[in-house]
Design a protein around this motif. Structure first.
Motif, PDB file in Angstrom:
ATOM      1  N   HIS A 149      -3.602  -2.334   3.326  1.00 29.21           N
ATOM      2  CA  HIS A 149      -4.666  -1.464   2.817  1.00 29.21           C
ATOM      3  C   HIS A 149      -4.777  -0.166   3.618  1.00 29.21           C
ATOM      4  N   VAL A 150      -3.628   0.412   3.933  1.00 31.71           N
ATOM      5  CA  VAL A 150      -3.591   1.674   4.680  1.00 31.71           C
ATOM      6  C   VAL A 150      -3.217   2.854   3.787  1.00 31.71           C
ATOM      7  N   LEU A 151      -2.289   2.664   2.873  1.00 28.66           N
ATOM      8  CA  LEU A 151      -1.675   3.786   2.167  1.00 28.66           C
ATOM      9  C   LEU A 151      -2.683   4.662   1.444  1.00 28.66           C
ATOM     10  N   HIS A 152      -3.701   4.059   0.833  1.00 31.22           N
ATOM     11  CA  HIS A 152      -4.637   4.853   0.035  1.00 31.22           C
ATOM     12  C   HIS A 152      -5.511   5.758   0.897  1.00 31.22           C
ATOM     13  N   HIS A 153      -5.547   5.512   2.209  1.00 33.50           N
ATOM     14  CA  HIS A 153      -6.321   6.368   3.107  1.00 33.50           C
ATOM     15  C   HIS A 153      -5.609   7.685   3.411  1.00 33.50           C
ATOM     16  N   LEU A 154      -4.312   7.766   3.180  1.00 32.11           N
ATOM     17  CA  LEU A 154      -3.494   8.850   3.696  1.00 32.11           C
ATOM     18  C   LEU A 154      -3.383  10.007   2.705  1.00 32.11           C
ATOM     19  N   THR A 155      -3.378  11.235   3.232  1.00 31.15           N
ATOM     20  CA  THR A 155      -3.041  12.395   2.421  1.00 31.15           C
ATOM     21  C   THR A 155      -1.548  12.373   2.110  1.00 31.15           C
ATOM     22  N   ALA A 156      -1.110  13.237   1.207  1.00 31.14           N
ATOM     23  CA  ALA A 156       0.308  13.254   0.838  1.00 31.14           C
ATOM     24  C   ALA A 156       1.216  13.506   2.044  1.00 31.14           C
ATOM     25  N   ALA A 174      10.319  -2.965   6.635  1.00 29.64           N
ATOM     26  CA  ALA A 174       8.967  -2.401   6.625  1.00 29.64           C
ATOM     27  C   ALA A 174       8.308  -2.832   5.321  1.00 29.64           C
ATOM     28  N   LEU A 175       7.065  -3.295   5.421  1.00 30.61           N
ATOM     29  CA  LEU A 175       6.382  -3.875   4.271  1.00 30.61           C
ATOM     30  C   LEU A 175       4.929  -3.419   4.279  1.00 30.61           C
ATOM     31  N   HIS A 176       4.562  -2.617   3.281  1.00 30.00           N
ATOM     32  CA  HIS A 176       3.205  -2.073   3.211  1.00 30.00           C
ATOM     33  C   HIS A 176       2.529  -2.572   1.943  1.00 30.00           C
ATOM     34  N   ASN A 177       1.417  -3.260   2.127  1.00 26.83           N
ATOM     35  CA  ASN A 177       0.681  -3.892   1.037  1.00 26.83           C
ATOM     36  C   ASN A 177      -0.621  -3.121   0.823  1.00 26.83           C
ATOM     37  N   ASP A 178      -0.830  -2.620  -0.377  1.00 25.42           N
ATOM     38  CA  ASP A 178      -2.031  -1.830  -0.620  1.00 25.42           C
ATOM     39  C   ASP A 178      -2.634  -2.188  -1.968  1.00 25.42           C
ATOM     40  N   LEU A 179      -3.871  -1.770  -2.158  1.00 25.79           N
ATOM     41  CA  LEU A 179      -4.578  -2.027  -3.404  1.00 25.79           C
ATOM     42  C   LEU A 179      -3.905  -1.312  -4.575  1.00 25.79           C
ATOM     43  N   ARG A 180      -4.050  -1.895  -5.762  1.00 29.05           N
ATOM     44  CA  ARG A 180      -3.523  -1.298  -6.989  1.00 29.05           C
ATOM     45  C   ARG A 180      -4.691  -1.032  -7.928  1.00 29.05           C
ATOM     46  N   ARG A 181      -4.894   0.211  -8.272  1.00 27.06           N
ATOM     47  CA  ARG A 181      -6.070   0.620  -9.040  1.00 27.06           C
ATOM     48  C   ARG A 181      -5.998   0.102 -10.476  1.00 27.06           C
ATOM     49  N   ARG A 210     -10.799   3.019  -6.060  1.00 35.21           N
ATOM     50  CA  ARG A 210     -10.770   4.326  -6.718  1.00 35.21           C
ATOM     51  C   ARG A 210      -9.736   5.257  -6.082  1.00 35.21           C
ATOM     52  N   ARG A 211      -9.492   5.107  -4.799  1.00 38.96           N
ATOM     53  CA  ARG A 211      -8.527   5.960  -4.095  1.00 38.96           C
ATOM     54  C   ARG A 211      -7.088   5.460  -4.223  1.00 38.96           C
ATOM     55  N   SER A 212      -6.897   4.226  -4.677  1.00 40.62           N
ATOM     56  CA  SER A 212      -5.586   3.593  -4.595  1.00 40.62           C
ATOM     57  C   SER A 212      -4.659   4.031  -5.729  1.00 40.62           C
ATOM     58  N   TYR A 213      -3.399   3.679  -5.560  1.00 39.17           N
ATOM     59  CA  TYR A 213      -2.342   4.052  -6.501  1.00 39.17           C
ATOM     60  C   TYR A 213      -2.124   2.957  -7.548  1.00 39.17           C
ATOM     61  N   HIS A 235      -2.316  -5.617  -6.256  1.00 44.20           N
ATOM     62  CA  HIS A 235      -1.775  -4.882  -5.129  1.00 44.20           C
ATOM     63  C   HIS A 235      -0.445  -4.230  -5.494  1.00 44.20           C
ATOM     64  N   CYS A 236      -0.135  -3.150  -4.786  1.00 39.87           N
ATOM     65  CA  CYS A 236       1.194  -2.544  -4.783  1.00 39.87           C
ATOM     66  C   CYS A 236       1.888  -2.956  -3.486  1.00 39.87           C
ATOM     67  N   LEU A 237       3.146  -3.320  -3.583  1.00 38.63           N
ATOM     68  CA  LEU A 237       3.929  -3.686  -2.407  1.00 38.63           C
ATOM     69  C   LEU A 237       5.057  -2.684  -2.246  1.00 38.63           C
ATOM     70  N   LEU A 238       5.098  -2.045  -1.103  1.00 35.90           N
ATOM     71  CA  LEU A 238       6.085  -1.012  -0.795  1.00 35.90           C
ATOM     72  C   LEU A 238       6.967  -1.535   0.335  1.00 35.90           C
ATOM     73  N   SER A 239       8.268  -1.579   0.106  1.00 36.18           N
ATOM     74  CA  SER A 239       9.158  -2.175   1.101  1.00 36.18           C
ATOM     75  C   SER A 239      10.367  -1.299   1.369  1.00 36.18           C
ATOM     76  N   TYR A 240      10.880  -1.447   2.589  1.00 40.24           N
ATOM     77  CA  TYR A 240      12.067  -0.712   3.037  1.00 40.24           C
ATOM     78  C   TYR A 240      12.916  -1.653   3.865  1.00 40.24           C
ATOM     79  N   ARG A 241      14.173  -1.804   3.489  1.00 40.84           N
ATOM     80  CA  ARG A 241      15.117  -2.599   4.272  1.00 40.84           C
ATOM     81  C   ARG A 241      16.099  -1.660   4.943  1.00 40.84           C
ATOM     82  N   ARG A 242      16.214  -1.793   6.246  1.00 44.98           N
ATOM     83  CA  ARG A 242      17.083  -0.901   7.007  1.00 44.98           C
ATOM     84  C   ARG A 242      18.544  -1.166   6.658  1.00 44.98           C
ATOM     85  N   HIS A 243      19.269  -0.090   6.374  1.00 52.28           N
ATOM     86  CA  HIS A 243      20.708  -0.207   6.179  1.00 52.28           C
ATOM     87  C   HIS A 243      21.390  -0.372   7.531  1.00 52.28           C
ATOM     88  N   ASP A 244      22.543  -0.975   7.528  1.00 47.96           N
ATOM     89  CA  ASP A 244      23.235  -1.243   8.797  1.00 47.96           C
ATOM     90  C   ASP A 244      23.492   0.024   9.599  1.00 47.96           C
TER      91      ASP A 244
END
Length: 251
Positions: A149-156, A174-181, A210-213, A235-244
């Motif tokens: 629940h961090v992403l919706h707090h951030l400016t672009a 990296a795994l970011h879990n945020d609300l889904r409007r 109201r602020r969420s994506y 919720h929206c789940l945003l993930s990133y897997r590091r390439h070798d």
């Protein structure tokens, strides 16, 4: 970026209320002059709310734990940890699974850090008042980097920096879990949070929705290499897997 989940997004909203992100809305607990007693109760109630609505136990089992079991002693970073409830929960789940795990929770807000630091000590868990950029500048890395629940707090611009930091800090995931409007999320949380009195949970939770994506909105603004998908409930789940080859040579 990729969107997982298939088909047109079910959460697309029409014009009007909830038709777009309300980025001008401010959560009361983020105000520097908010009531300290209500803020304390808010941090105390976060653990219950996150267990009920955020779905982290499933994420731990299906996404986080597989990145830890083959790495020996592992490290996890919780960015924007608030009162520290998620960091503690994950440490306890890992201990139950006999996985040696060091969990670091960071938050730039001194009030959140003070609350988290006063928790009863849990083996393997520590808290710092810091930002993701601070840790990146120190050359830190972790097997898994998460936020809740961090992403919706951030400016672009803040969102782009946050995701760049996350990719640099994560050895594996990296795994970011945020609300889904959505209208359903707003209505259900409004009713379900009524018993949580004496805190900012209900009012700020509705502001956060109201602020969420939506999934489509978030996918449109994240950098290449990130995957966006719906995660139940609401919720929206945003993930990133590091390439070798990403960050080769870093300690």
């Amino acid at each position: 970026m990729r969107i997982l989940g298939g088909g047109p997004e079910a959460g697309i909203l029409g014009p009007g209320f909830l038709g777009g992100r309300d980025t001008a809305a401010v959560e009361d607990m983020d105000r520097p002059d908010c009531d300290p007693d209500r803020l304390r109760r808010t941090y105390e109630q976060f653990g219950l709310v996150n267990r009920v609505v955020a779905g982290w136990h499933r994420l731990y089992r299906t996404r986080v734990r597989p990145q830890l079991t083959s790495s020996g002693e592992a490290a996890l970073l919780d960015v924007g940890c608030g009162g520290g409830d998620l960091a503690v929960m994950i440490a306890r789940w890992a201990a139950r699974d006999r996985i040696p795990l060091h969990v670091t929770g960071i938050d730039p807000d001194a009030r959140a850090y003070r609350f988290a630091a006063r928790r009863k000590p849990v083996p393997g868990v520590k808290f710092r008042q810091a930002s993701s950029g601070d840790l990146l500048a120190e050359g830190r890395q972790y097997d898994v980097v998460i936020s809740n629940h961090v992403l919706h707090h951030l400016t672009a611009p803040e969102l782009q920096s946050f995701l760049d930091d996350s990719a640099g800090l994560a050895r594996r995931l990296a795994l970011h879990n945020d609300l889904r409007r959505s209208a359903a999320a707003y209505a259900l949380f409004s009713a379900g949070a009524l018993p949580l009195t004496g805190s900012y949970i209900r009012g700020d939770g509705l502001t956060s929705i109201r602020r969420s994506y939506t999934v489509t909105e978030l996918a449109a603004v994240v950098p290449a290499g990130w995957t966006v998908e719906p995660h139940a409930p609401f919720h929206c789940l945003l993930s990133y897997r590091r390439h070798d080859t990403y960050g080769q040579g870093r300690a």
